[in-house]
Scaffold this active site. Structure first.
Site, PDB file in Angstrom:
ATOM      1  CG  ASP A  63      20.011  -0.101  18.847  1.00  0.00           C
ATOM      2  OD1 ASP A  63      18.907  -0.542  18.455  1.00  0.00           O
ATOM      3  OD2 ASP A  63      20.338  -0.093  20.048  1.00  0.00           O
ATOM      4  CG  ASP A 102      17.536   3.314  18.556  1.00  0.00           C
ATOM      5  OD1 ASP A 102      16.642   3.936  19.152  1.00  0.00           O
ATOM      6  OD2 ASP A 102      17.374   2.164  18.105  1.00  0.00           O
ATOM      7  CD  GLU A 201      11.262  -4.306  20.472  1.00  0.00           C
ATOM      8  OE1 GLU A 201      11.697  -5.241  19.774  1.00  0.00           O
ATOM      9  OE2 GLU A 201      11.937  -3.285  20.736  1.00  0.00           O
TER      10      GLU A 201
END
Length: 284
Positions: A63, A102, A201
């Site tokens: 995304d 996503d 992440e």
């Protein structure tokens, strides 16, 4: 999608001849835990998928396309229609990598049933191998609901961009013991719920290593650690398409500079009436 196929190269520049290659599968990725590192990059278009496919194990239709393609300030405005359009293009442009898409903000958080409806539509309309969703323990029930119904799921913990407002920004996560414990618990919950892989992440390296060692599924890092089971970056970041990137990005080229220079040469030739030349013109 695990069968080989041949693209029609006769009618479109979008379909160069691919090398014969069998598409990887979700179980094949699962088996890479602790083995050969998994190579993953984002892709948003068929042509970029074609260029990266032979070198990657997974292509993520992230995304992040909201910022990279559409110039949006965050991922929050991305719609499911955007994800489906770009996801289908990437599937068409690839023949080797596992393609993951996503799930955008607001399409899965309300309930497992909402998540299933969104994921089923994404997979049916794109041909992708699975979906990715953000969140930790709160999303474990949803991950289990999806995987029991045949939808492969990649989890995403640590810095989760869809929660940027709640997190207060894009800073690295896990700088204190309490947050480290929470993120590790999130990773374990999502893995235990049935996710076949995890993206971790923007976390401090010791936490990334602890997660990699603490779950039984491949952990793909982005701003995490080289000790993860694989790595992912936004392709346009690593290609040098943007002036500003996160600390964890390594630029492997200066595509922005090369494109600007090529356009400058083109503009100069047009203004000098040097283009088109004889080799670009048709004669009677």
């Amino acid at each position: 999608m695990s069968t080989t196929f041949t693209l029609d190269t006769a009618t479109s520049r979008a379909n160069p001849t691919p090398k014969p290659m069998r598409r990887l599968t979700v179980p094949a990725i699962q088996k890479r835990k602790g083995g050969e590192p998994i190579v993953m990059l984002t892709a948003y278009t068929a042509r970029m998928a074609q260029l990266m496919d032979a070198h990657c194990d997974m292509l993520l239709v992230g995304d992040s396309l909201g910022q990279v393609i559409y110039g949006l300030p965050s991922t929050l405005s991305v719609t499911i229609d955007m994800m489906i359009a770009h996801g289908a293009a990437v599937v068409r442009g690839s023949y080797h990598s596992v393609v993951i898409i996503d799930m955008p903000f607001g399409t899965y958080e309300a309930s497992p049933e909402q998540a299933f409806a969104s994921a089923a539509r994404i997979m049916a309309e794109t041909g992708a191998a699975g979906v990715k969703l953000e969140g930790g323990e709160a999303m474990a029930e949803t991950v289990a609901f999806l995987t029991r119904r045949g939808i492969p799921v990649v989890g995403h913990v640590g810095l989760t961009p869809q929660a940027v407002n709640a997190l207060g920004g894009y800073g690295a996560r896990g700088r204190d013991e309490a947050e480290q414990a929470k993120i590790l618990a999130d990773a374990r919950a999502i893995a235990d719920a049935g996710a076949f892989s995890l993206v971790v992440e923007g976390v401090v390296e010791p936490l990334a290593i602890a997660i990699t060692q603490g779950v039984g599924v491949p952990v793909i890092g982005i701003g995490a650690s080289a000790q993860c089971d694989g790595q992912v970056l936004v392709a346009e970041d690593m290609l040098g398409m943007f002036d500003r990137t996160a600390r964890f990005v390594k630029r492997y080229d200066d595509m922005a500079g090369r494109i600007s220079a090529a356009v400058e040469r083109y503009a100069g030739e047009v203004r000098e009436r040097a283009f088109p030349g004889a080799e670009q013109l048709y004669s009677i």
